[in-house]
Scaffold this active site. Sequence first.
Site, PDB file in Angstrom:
ATOM      1  N   TRP A 162      28.551   7.911   7.600  1.00  0.00           N
ATOM      2  CA  TRP A 162      27.140   8.915   7.821  1.00  0.00           C
ATOM      3  C   TRP A 162      27.167   9.689   6.789  1.00  0.00           C
ATOM      4  O   TRP A 162      26.084  10.301   6.180  1.00  0.00           O
ATOM      5  CB  TRP A 162      27.582   9.672   9.102  1.00  0.00           C
ATOM      6  N   SER A 202      33.264  18.744   6.108  1.00  0.00           N
ATOM      7  CA  SER A 202      31.922  18.509   6.803  1.00  0.00           C
ATOM      8  C   SER A 202      30.937  19.738   6.474  1.00  0.00           C
ATOM      9  O   SER A 202      30.833  19.971   5.571  1.00  0.00           O
ATOM     10  CB  SER A 202      32.378  18.370   8.415  1.00  0.00           C
ATOM     11  N   HIS A 226      36.407  10.493   9.513  1.00  0.00           N
ATOM     12  CA  HIS A 226      36.019  11.613   9.284  1.00  0.00           C
ATOM     13  C   HIS A 226      36.540  12.653   9.636  1.00  0.00           C
ATOM     14  O   HIS A 226      36.668  12.900  10.939  1.00  0.00           O
ATOM     15  CB  HIS A 226      34.337  11.976   9.833  1.00  0.00           C
ATOM     16  N   LYS A 247      30.078  21.358   2.891  1.00  0.00           N
ATOM     17  CA  LYS A 247      28.683  21.826   2.369  1.00  0.00           C
ATOM     18  C   LYS A 247      28.818  23.364   1.957  1.00  0.00           C
ATOM     19  O   LYS A 247      28.309  23.842   0.760  1.00  0.00           O
ATOM     20  CB  LYS A 247      27.679  21.541   3.297  1.00  0.00           C
TER      21      LYS A 247
HETATM   22  C1  GCU Z   1      26.981  16.143  11.745  1.00  0.00           C
HETATM   23  C2  GCU Z   1      25.998  16.355  10.549  1.00  0.00           C
HETATM   24  C3  GCU Z   1      26.915  16.169   9.257  1.00  0.00           C
HETATM   25  C4  GCU Z   1      27.924  17.512   9.344  1.00  0.00           C
HETATM   26  C5  GCU Z   1      28.677  17.143  10.381  1.00  0.00           C
HETATM   27  C6  GCU Z   1      30.073  18.223  10.783  1.00  0.00           C
HETATM   28  O1  GCU Z   1      27.702  14.872  11.733  1.00  0.00           O
HETATM   29  O2  GCU Z   1      25.175  15.253  10.892  1.00  0.00           O
HETATM   30  O3  GCU Z   1      26.025  16.682   8.324  1.00  0.00           O
HETATM   31  O4  GCU Z   1      28.730  17.611   8.065  1.00  0.00           O
HETATM   32  O5  GCU Z   1      28.144  17.137  11.603  1.00  0.00           O
HETATM   33  O6  GCU Z   1      29.978  19.371  10.283  1.00  0.00           O
HETATM   34  O7  GCU Z   1      30.927  17.958  11.534  1.00  0.00           O
END
Ligand code: GCU
Length: 437
Positions: A366, A275, A416, A279
Amino acid sequence: MPRRARGAAVDFSLMNSMILRWSGCVLLVAFTAGAQPRGFNYDEAKVPKFQLPDPLVMEDGTRVVSAEQWRKERRPEILELFRKHVYGRSPGRPAKLSFFNLEERQGIWGGLANRRQVEVRFDGRRDGPRMTILIYAPSKTKGPAPAFLTLNFRGNHTVHEDPAIRLPHSWVRGRSPGEAVNNRATEKGRGVSKSRWAIEAILKRGYVFATIYYGDIDPDFHDDFKNGVHALYPKPKPDEWGSIATWAWGLSRALDYMETDKWIDAQRVAVMGHSRLGKTSLWAGANDDRFALVISNNSGCGGAALSRRAFGETVKRINTSFPHWFCDNYNKYNDNENACPVDQHQLVALIAPRPAYIASATEDRWADPRGEFLSGKHAEPVYKLLGAGGLPSARQPKPDQPVAGGIGYHLRTGRHDVTDYDWARYLDFADKHLRGR
Ligand code: GCU
């Protein structure tokens, strides 16, 4: 005046009453569980028309035709564009960086593992900004082993119920009752995230598992860059590190330490994240080519997903909800993705020729699973130019049908999350690339 508007999801530091803390928990669970907020596009037919920047065409229009040209000219050009417009540039290794062995035990878990906990002191001071690396190494391996380096969301003690794991010293959010008191971690969190970390499987396959609580490096709320390691540096300029770049910087400092650890082969360290931390692993791997392999698990917007698709989470939304994650310049591309000189396939390309793995999940719309696949696919020309193979599938593979060349990809059935299924794929991919199996 804070230099960025505060978003709803980042005000946890201000929550004093239990009621507010609870609503914060609910909000965070919604985010991390991959909730799909309304008002965003989830319809493939409504993806706007766009043209991606060609990773093999220089900004002045020159076509890149050789590996040398990529290495010497185009790669540095793209790296600079990501630093300037997306994540922000970070400082190097601090002069006084030091490592302190907090604890060590060999032959635990029936002889499967050795454990070590190391404190990395960013300016050498024991009470200054610092992070703790939790390391489990396979105890039967002769000589240094390849490793997975990861960041975790809730504290090292949450990755396993091992009572010896130190509680984090830093600010934690805490998501279940009693897990954090006044934003300090408690015993209630021990082992709560263990389903995400296949530590025994990793050790049995002969790899080291290393993890760091990301809040040790920079607590994940917007305080205008005063806490964590930011305490040691001036306030970031518009092209300087946001939190993602800061967490990635911490991963590089962990690698600095790993180069000194006899249990670890620092030439074979895979960096893995989920998540927002996926990144981060992508940026860490792009920015620091000592990482031998890079894994992005459900990283989505600002990670592996192509921003120009504006499918699910958008650049504007992420910059609004999490104003501290990217550099200030990235705000220019809110509702304006096409103006950005880079898109996320070029982030994957920066990792080439080192292997990169991108994983999506079917219910994680998402994060735009198709956009995550396409980033890998559009990075392929660079991998091919460098003789590193590609992503061996013309179309996005069906659920649970992994593919692996120089770039690996799978779309796992489910939500997720990080599961044993994901880890089994990463271990196979690491065996292929780091052990030549
Ligand atoms: C949120 C956010 C995402 C991210 C996620 C996470 O959903 O919008 O961009 O990847 O949190 O890190 O759990």
